[in-house]
Design a protein around this motif. Structure first.
Motif, mmCIF file in Angstrom:
data_model
loop_
_atom_site.group_PDB
_atom_site.id
_atom_site.type_symbol
_atom_site.label_atom_id
_atom_site.label_comp_id
_atom_site.label_asym_id
_atom_site.label_seq_id
_atom_site.Cartn_x
_atom_site.Cartn_y
_atom_site.Cartn_z
ATOM 1 N N MET B 656 0.856 -1.187 0.000
ATOM 2 C CA MET B 656 0.000 0.000 0.000
ATOM 3 C C MET B 656 0.891 1.236 0.000
ATOM 4 S SD MET B 656 -2.866 -1.562 0.153
ATOM 5 C CE MET B 656 -4.160 -0.429 0.624
ATOM 6 N N PRO B 657 0.292 2.391 -0.331
ATOM 7 C CA PRO B 657 1.084 3.629 -0.378
ATOM 8 C C PRO B 657 1.804 3.910 0.930
ATOM 9 C CG PRO B 657 -1.086 3.984 -1.303
ATOM 10 C CD PRO B 657 -1.073 2.582 -0.803
ATOM 11 N N ASP B 658 1.193 3.549 2.071
ATOM 12 C CA ASP B 658 1.845 3.853 3.344
ATOM 13 C C ASP B 658 2.886 2.811 3.722
ATOM 14 O OD1 ASP B 658 0.237 1.740 3.905
ATOM 15 O OD2 ASP B 658 -0.824 2.673 5.579
ATOM 16 N N GLY B 659 3.145 1.883 2.861
ATOM 17 C CA GLY B 659 4.189 0.916 3.128
ATOM 18 C C GLY B 659 3.677 -0.397 3.681
ATOM 19 N N ARG B 660 2.437 -0.444 4.088
ATOM 20 C CA ARG B 660 1.914 -1.689 4.619
ATOM 21 C C ARG B 660 1.670 -2.666 3.475
ATOM 22 N NH1 ARG B 660 -2.911 -1.690 6.616
ATOM 23 N NH2 ARG B 660 -3.495 0.209 5.537
ATOM 24 N N VAL B 661 1.708 -3.930 3.831
ATOM 25 C CA VAL B 661 1.522 -4.951 2.806
ATOM 26 C C VAL B 661 0.222 -5.695 3.090
ATOM 27 C CG1 VAL B 661 2.515 -7.002 1.723
ATOM 28 C CG2 VAL B 661 4.013 -5.223 2.638
ATOM 29 N N VAL B 662 -0.551 -5.898 2.062
ATOM 30 C CA VAL B 662 -1.751 -6.715 2.233
ATOM 31 C C VAL B 662 -1.671 -7.887 1.265
ATOM 32 C CG1 VAL B 662 -3.191 -4.786 2.971
ATOM 33 C CG2 VAL B 662 -3.114 -5.419 0.563
ATOM 34 N N ILE B 663 -2.387 -8.934 1.594
ATOM 35 C CA ILE B 663 -2.486 -10.034 0.639
ATOM 36 C C ILE B 663 -3.947 -10.312 0.356
ATOM 37 C CG2 ILE B 663 -0.328 -11.158 1.303
ATOM 38 C CD1 ILE B 663 -2.178 -13.265 2.721
ATOM 39 N N SER B 664 -4.145 -10.953 -0.747
ATOM 40 C CA SER B 664 -5.496 -11.309 -1.116
ATOM 41 C C SER B 664 -5.591 -12.834 -1.130
ATOM 42 C CB SER B 664 -5.828 -10.721 -2.489
ATOM 43 O OG SER B 664 -6.956 -11.354 -3.014
ATOM 44 N N ILE B 665 -6.439 -13.345 -0.285
ATOM 45 C CA ILE B 665 -6.644 -14.792 -0.291
ATOM 46 C C ILE B 665 -8.079 -15.064 -0.686
ATOM 47 C CG2 ILE B 665 -6.640 -16.893 1.097
ATOM 48 C CD1 ILE B 665 -4.598 -15.400 2.922
ATOM 49 N N ARG B 666 -8.228 -15.712 -1.799
ATOM 50 C CA ARG B 666 -9.561 -15.998 -2.346
ATOM 51 C C ARG B 666 -10.453 -14.763 -2.315
ATOM 52 N NH1 ARG B 666 -8.114 -20.612 0.447
ATOM 53 N NH2 ARG B 666 -9.150 -19.906 2.332
ATOM 54 N N GLY B 667 -9.865 -13.696 -2.729
ATOM 55 C CA GLY B 667 -10.660 -12.474 -2.870
ATOM 56 C C GLY B 667 -10.802 -11.652 -1.607
ATOM 57 N N VAL B 668 -10.290 -12.160 -0.496
ATOM 58 C CA VAL B 668 -10.390 -11.388 0.744
ATOM 59 C C VAL B 668 -9.027 -10.776 1.049
ATOM 60 C CG1 VAL B 668 -10.893 -11.499 3.201
ATOM 61 C CG2 VAL B 668 -12.163 -12.939 1.596
ATOM 62 N N CYS B 669 -9.036 -9.470 1.270
ATOM 63 C CA CYS B 669 -7.780 -8.792 1.560
ATOM 64 C C CYS B 669 -7.552 -8.730 3.063
ATOM 65 C CB CYS B 669 -7.818 -7.359 1.011
ATOM 66 S SG CYS B 669 -7.410 -7.327 -0.729
ATOM 67 N N MET B 670 -6.321 -8.941 3.453
ATOM 68 C CA MET B 670 -6.006 -8.767 4.873
ATOM 69 C C MET B 670 -4.565 -8.316 5.025
ATOM 70 S SD MET B 670 -5.954 -12.742 5.985
ATOM 71 C CE MET B 670 -7.394 -13.123 5.034
ATOM 72 N N PRO B 671 -4.291 -7.596 6.119
ATOM 73 C CA PRO B 671 -2.931 -7.106 6.297
ATOM 74 C C PRO B 671 -1.949 -8.252 6.533
ATOM 75 C CG PRO B 671 -4.368 -6.381 8.091
ATOM 76 C CD PRO B 671 -5.199 -7.169 7.166
ATOM 77 N N LEU B 672 -0.760 -8.042 6.038
ATOM 78 C CA LEU B 672 0.293 -9.040 6.211
ATOM 79 C C LEU B 672 1.226 -8.548 7.300
ATOM 80 C CD1 LEU B 672 1.102 -11.657 4.593
ATOM 81 C CD2 LEU B 672 2.831 -10.219 3.528
ATOM 82 N N LEU B 673 1.578 -9.427 8.173
ATOM 83 C CA LEU B 673 2.425 -9.038 9.288
ATOM 84 C C LEU B 673 3.628 -9.977 9.308
ATOM 85 C CD1 LEU B 673 1.798 -6.848 11.389
ATOM 86 C CD2 LEU B 673 1.155 -8.679 12.950
ATOM 87 N N VAL B 674 4.788 -9.405 9.175
ATOM 88 C CA VAL B 674 5.981 -10.246 9.260
ATOM 89 C C VAL B 674 6.341 -10.350 10.733
ATOM 90 C CG1 VAL B 674 8.371 -10.527 8.555
ATOM 91 C CG2 VAL B 674 6.730 -9.448 7.013
ATOM 92 N N LEU B 675 6.158 -11.531 11.288
ATOM 93 C CA LEU B 675 6.331 -11.685 12.731
ATOM 94 C C LEU B 675 7.726 -11.275 13.208
ATOM 95 C CD1 LEU B 675 4.535 -14.886 14.071
ATOM 96 C CD2 LEU B 675 4.303 -12.517 14.826
ATOM 97 N N ALA B 676 8.724 -11.666 12.437
ATOM 98 C CA ALA B 676 10.100 -11.395 12.853
ATOM 99 C C ALA B 676 10.330 -9.907 13.068
ATOM 100 C CB ALA B 676 11.072 -11.943 11.827
ATOM 101 N N THR B 677 9.860 -9.087 12.135
ATOM 102 C CA THR B 677 10.073 -7.648 12.297
ATOM 103 C C THR B 677 9.082 -7.065 13.285
ATOM 104 O OG1 THR B 677 8.643 -7.239 10.404
ATOM 105 C CG2 THR B 677 11.001 -7.368 9.975
ATOM 106 N N GLU B 678 7.878 -7.599 13.266
ATOM 107 C CA GLU B 678 6.839 -7.105 14.159
ATOM 108 C C GLU B 678 7.280 -7.243 15.620
ATOM 109 O OE1 GLU B 678 4.126 -5.608 13.351
ATOM 110 O OE2 GLU B 678 3.327 -5.418 15.391
ATOM 111 N N LEU B 679 7.929 -8.347 15.909
ATOM 112 C CA LEU B 679 8.343 -8.597 17.284
ATOM 113 C C LEU B 679 9.721 -8.003 17.582
ATOM 114 C CD1 LEU B 679 7.119 -12.274 17.578
ATOM 115 C CD2 LEU B 679 6.048 -10.241 18.555
ATOM 116 N N GLY B 680 10.284 -7.355 16.576
ATOM 117 C CA GLY B 680 11.570 -6.717 16.815
ATOM 118 C C GLY B 680 12.731 -7.689 16.835
ATOM 119 N N LEU B 681 12.530 -8.862 16.284
ATOM 120 C CA LEU B 681 13.599 -9.852 16.264
ATOM 121 C C LEU B 681 14.509 -9.624 15.059
ATOM 122 C CD1 LEU B 681 11.505 -12.993 17.176
ATOM 123 C CD2 LEU B 681 13.118 -11.777 18.652
ATOM 124 N N GLN B 682 14.044 -8.829 14.137
ATOM 125 C CA GLN B 682 14.801 -8.589 12.927
ATOM 126 C C GLN B 682 14.565 -7.147 12.514
ATOM 127 O OE1 GLN B 682 13.946 -11.540 9.949
ATOM 128 N NE2 GLN B 682 16.133 -11.651 9.619
#
Lengths: 100, 775, 127
Positions: B656-682
């Motif tokens: 997305m323009p703000d840098g967030r990533v979404v995925i589409s699964i069978r037509g449903v969009c949802m935000p993608l969260l990379v756990l490693a970065t989200e938790l500050g491990l990477q």
């Protein structure tokens, strides 16, 4: 207290069950009738040494049988005392002979 | 002794609690229009049982009140009083008083005498209409001694009230009234067939009379009338034909004789007369077809005297064995744990972890005592027993396999371990079932909370309860009580409008709060829904700003404003009301729920009402987890929150323009969260999502979904939950920790928190930095 | 004197408190106690008991099957109809008493009971 019981020569003997309560009355009647029949007119004596309880209904069957005891347990002695029929421990009771 | 008393008392109080619940349930049903016999009977029984037990402990206040209560209920039961709205109101009030009296008896707060009296008066008006009010004290014997609440003075035989075997309710003093009491008393009786059919026996009556004589330091002279005795062949085995004449000492009272015959007065002919026992003429004789001669001596008539023996003199029988010699030995043996065969068995549980210091010391002690045992369905214990049996067998076979060293043994071992795993899980479920309790017990209590809140706030609110059979771990049930109480008070106080306002808004005058429980994806969901005005967001924001909770220029979403009421120090009521202003705010509620591993959410529709959702784990002990690899470490994601797992190509992801990533699964969009970065491990910088990523689609209770990117999915296993807060500190994004099979510590992810932080970010605000882990 | 060890007493009451008190009082007096929590369970325990109890003590107000129903049911069964049944209740209503008599109760004990009164009552119908 008259406490001597003795076996009569040639008499048949009938051992009484332990509990002579209300539930046991019909069976006691049957037992005594049968024993009397088997004695074929001879003398029937009762062994009441195993008896632990005598209720009112069995008492009247015992009295009506007019049998003497060859021995009684303490429970029977107590029961006869309680029922006021001590005398019949050693002497058979008189009954009404109805003419059927 | 006092130990065993305490034990029985505990059982009694436990029973009281159950009966009070039963009462509450019954009255609610009655209120709901169920006026059938069973309902009313159940209500009656509840009060009746409390009275019965209380009487045994000499709990005078409780007995007195329960008795009046019961009398009113009896009027209801017999249809003399109709269960109108007003009547039910009186009964509900009485129930609350009764419940307080029980608490008082437990050693809790004393009950305001005026309140008891008030309730008592209104109860009396219920049954006053019919017959002269049977005095409240009639039940309580004259020598009823109030017993102090520490119960120690209660003697060995449980209670201070001596009770006679027969209760002389119909004293029949025929004859003998003016008779000379110096004369011996003569009793003649002739039992009917029905007496024996009731399991009674003439000898029982004789014993009763003999004991009377013994009590009077005398002897009973017992004579049997055999004059109606037929020959053996003609005797009817079940038809009595003997009667007795008993002469008792003059000091024996006639009343005591009547007491002996009281119960059998309808199945036995009795004559009592004063006079001598020696003559055959002075007795009334047996009531049956009068024997011509009423003594054995006379009965021996010549023509029937077969053996020609005259019946000897009947010896008076000495009274043998006074009652005292039969009474219970005064030796007190160690009391075994109470064994209750019916309904359930008792299982002692380890006392739950000490409650935090909120409660006063005394309260805490009380609490511990109350929680010492639970009642469990016998079947559940049996199931557990069966499983333990299987476990023993499984262990034995495992040992056998372990000793073999052939080609197959390894495979066999794996198979055995596998079945052992199934067994362990079953046992765990069985233990859970033993500990499980329906939330109904807590829900029932809430009726009263709402009722009292209503009367304080002058509002009329009906609490509707749903899903009270939903079962949760016992410790949870107990701990739910306080938060729920507070939330319901809050709902009455702030949620539901005043009657005038409701009418003005076109609503029913009576407000409605729905309290419901259900199981949802391995958790228990409790909702409290009112049909009030909804949260006044402008006002909430205004207050929050005034209290410095948010900055004046902050722009908040509706959800965020709603959530402000959970902020410490927030209170919307302009004055501290009696109800919710008890020094506890919703923040305390939230903390309590969080402490239970639960979450609380709030939705509000202006004009329609507010709904609080509590989501709690079923147990605080174990969860099914999915073991995933994140930045080289193993983490646990609760299986209950995982919707699906899949591989996703990078081409299906959109930035997305703000840098967030979404995925589409069978037509449903949802935000993608990379756990490693989200938790500050990477470092987020420089991290790029691989071509093919392993994705876990997770869902929170609110239904919001997020796709989590992990490195790998390793396994699925049951993990034992170890609290982070207790052992370390709370970490956002992590709900707890566990220890894996290899001994390493692994973190359990708090999925809803992760989902929430992602959603918040989507709203354009900075999420709380969830970076405590790497530290 | 007969030992009471083998004398069985069946107590039927829906109150666990009363049941525990009964058990304690009776066991201290040397009785063998069997318990049922209502009329239905009382009948079940009666069938299971071998030998049958010498006396039954029952409450009146109980769920499922009340004391009257229990007494009537026991009196209908040939094997048990002569067993003495003592009613143990807080009730003192003459009507209830009459009903209990008609159902075939052997005695009536008023709660609260003392262990001595209870044992005396049992002795009276079983001695």
């Amino acid at each position: 207290m008259a406490g001597d019981f003795s076996a009569i020569e040639g008499a048949s003997l009938c051992l009484l069950p332990e509990r002579l309560d209300t539930a046991a009355a019909p069976a006691l009647k049957a037992l005594l009738e049968q024993s009397k029949a088997q004695a074929e007119g001879g003398v029937l004596q009762l062994d009441a040494t195993q008896v632990t309880y005598v209720g009112g209904l069995c008492l009247q069957i015992l009295l009506a049988s007019q049998c003497s005891f060859v021995g009684v347990s303490e429970a029977v002695r107590e029961a006869y005392g309680l029922f006021g029929v001590n005398a019949y421990l050693t002497a058979p009771c008189a009954v009404l002979e109805k003419k059927a | 002794m006092s130990d065993s008393m305490d034990e029985i008392l505990l059982v009694f109080f436990q029973e009281c609690d159950e009966q009070l619940q039963e009462l509450e349930r019954g009255l609610s049903a009655l209120e709901g229009g169920e006026t059938d016999h069973d309902t009313i009977n159940a209500i009656f029984r509840a009060v009746h049982s409390i009275k019965g037990g209380a009487a045994s402990f000499g709990l005078e206040n409780l007995v007195r009140f329960a008795h009046i209560f019961e009398t009113s209920l009896d009027a209801l039961r017999s249809g003399r009083v109709q269960p109108t709205h007003d009547v039910i109101k009186i009964l509900l009030k009485a129930m609350d008083v009764l419940s307080d009296l029980v608490t008082e008896a437990k050693g809790g707060a004393g009950v305001d005498a005026a309140r008891v009296a008030e309730s008592q008066t209104s109860l009396e008006t219920l049954h006053a209409k019919e017959d002269a009010p049977d005095s409240a004290d009639s039940l309580i014997p004259a020598d009823f001694e109030p017993v102090a609440f520490d119960f120690t003075p209660v003697p060995i035989d449980f209670e201070p009230v001596p009770v006679s075997f027969d209760f002389g309710d119909e004293p029949t003093t025929e004859g003998g009234d003016g008779a000379d009491t110096a004369l011996p008393i003569q009793v003649t009786f002739c039992p009917h067939k029905a007496l024996y059919e009731r399991g009674d026996d003439a000898r029982n009556l004789l014993i009763g009379l003999r004991d009377l004589a013994a009590d009077a330091q005398g002897e009973a002279e017992i004579r049997c009338d055999v004059s109606h005795l037929p020959v053996l062949t003609e005797i009817e085995a079940s038809e009595p034909c003997l009667s007795w004449c008993v002469v008792l000492p003059a000091t024996v009272s006639e009343d005591s004789i009547h007491a002996v015959f009281d119960w059998v007065s309808d199945v036995c002919d009795i004559t009592i007369s004063r006079g001598t026992g020696s003559g055959p003429d002075d007795g009334g004789g047996a009531g049956k077809p009068q024997p011509e001669h009423s003594t054995p001596e006379d009965a021996v008539e010549p023509e029937t005297d077969v053996n020609g023996v005259v019946a000897p003199e009947v010896e008076p029988v000495a009274a043998v064995g006074s009652p005292a010699s039969f009474s219970a030995p005064l030796v007190v043996t160690e009391v075994q744990p109470p064994k209750i065969e019916p309904a359930g068995v008792k299982v002692n549980l380890a006392a739950p972890p000490a409650v935090s210091g909120q409660k006063g010391e005394r309260g805490a002690v009380k609490k511990r005592v109350e929680q010492a045992s639970i009642r469990v369905d016998l079947q559940r214990v049996d199931e557990l027993m069966d499983l333990v049996g299987e476990l023993v067998i499984a262990q034995a076979t495992l040992e056998t396999v372990g000793l073999q060293h052939d080609a197959n043994s390894e495979q066999e071992m794996a198979r055995r371990i596998n079945s052992m795993r199934t067994l362990t899980r079953d046992i765990q479920n069985a233990v859970m079932a033993v500990r499980a309790q329906p939330v109904g017990s807590v829900f029932q209590r809430m009726q009263r909370v709402v009722r009292e809140a209503c009367s304080l706030a002058h509002k009329d609110v009906a609490l509707v309860v749903e899903g009270e059979d939903t079962e949760v771990d016992r410790t949870l049930v107990e701990k739910l009580s306080d938060p729920l109480t507070h939330m319901l008070r809050n709902a009455v106080d702030h949620g539901v409008e005043a009657p005038e306002a409701r009418l003005a808004a076109g609503k029913l005058e009576q407000g409605r709060i729905l309290l419901s429980a259900s199981h949802r994806s391995g958790r228990i969901l409790i909702t409290i829904q009112d049909d009030g005005a909804g949260i006044n967001q402008a006002r909430v924001l205004e207050i929050a700003v005034k209290r410095g909770i948010v900055a004046p220029d902050a722009t908040l979403s509706e959800d965020e404003i709603n959530n402000l009421i959970f902020a410490p120090g927030f209170s919307t009521a302009s004055s501290v009301s009696d109800l919710s202003g008890r020094g506890v705010g919703m923040d305390v509620v939230k903390q309590a729920i969080l402490g239970l591993g639960g979450r609380i959410s709030i939705t509000s529709v202006p004009g329609k009402g507010t709904t609080f959702c509590l989501s709690l784990p079923l147990t605080l002990a174990v969860l099914d987890g999915m073991l995933v690899m994140v930045a080289g470490t193993t983490m646990v994601v609760p299986v209950s929150s995982v919707v699906e797992t899949l591989m996703v190509h990078k081409r299906d992801m959109y930035t997305m323009p703000d840098g967030r990533v979404v995925i589409s699964i069978r037509g449903v969009c949802m935000p993608l969260l990379v756990l490693a970065t989200e938790l500050g491990l990477q470092e987020a910088k420089g991290y790029s999502i691989p071509e093919k990523a392993v994705i876990l689609v997770v869902e929170s209770e609110t239904g919001a979904r997020v796709a989590l990117v992990v490195e790998d999915i390793k396994d699925q296993a049951q993990v034992v939950i170890k609290s982070m807060e207790k052992n370390y500190r709370q970490i956002p994004g992590v709900s707890a920790a566990t220890i894996l099979g290899d001994g390493s510590v692994s973190l359990i992810l708090d999925v809803p928190a992760l989902v929430a932080s992602t959603t918040e970010r989507a709203d354009g605000r900075l999420a709380e930095p969830a970076s405590g882990i790497a530290a | 004197m007969t030992t009471q060890q083998e004398i069985r007493v069946l107590t039927v009451d829906d109150s666990p408190t009363i049941q525990i008190m009964l058990r304690k009082a009776l066991e201290e007096a040397g009785y063998n106690v069997i318990q049922g929590c209502d009329g239905v369970e009382g009948l079940e325990k009666l069938q299971e008991a071998a030998p049958p109890p010498a006396v039954i003590i029952t409450d009146i107000n109980m769920p499922r099957l009340d004391g009257f129903g229990l007494i009537e049911a026991v009196r209908k069964q040939e094997a048990y109809k002569h067993i003495p049944i003592l009613v143990l209740t807080t009730e003192s209503d003459p009507e209830k008493k009459q009903r209990a008599r008609q159902a075939g109760a052997t005695g009536w004990i008023v709660k609260p009971f003392s262990a001595e009164a209870l044992v005396a009552a049992i002795r009276r119908v079983t001695a």
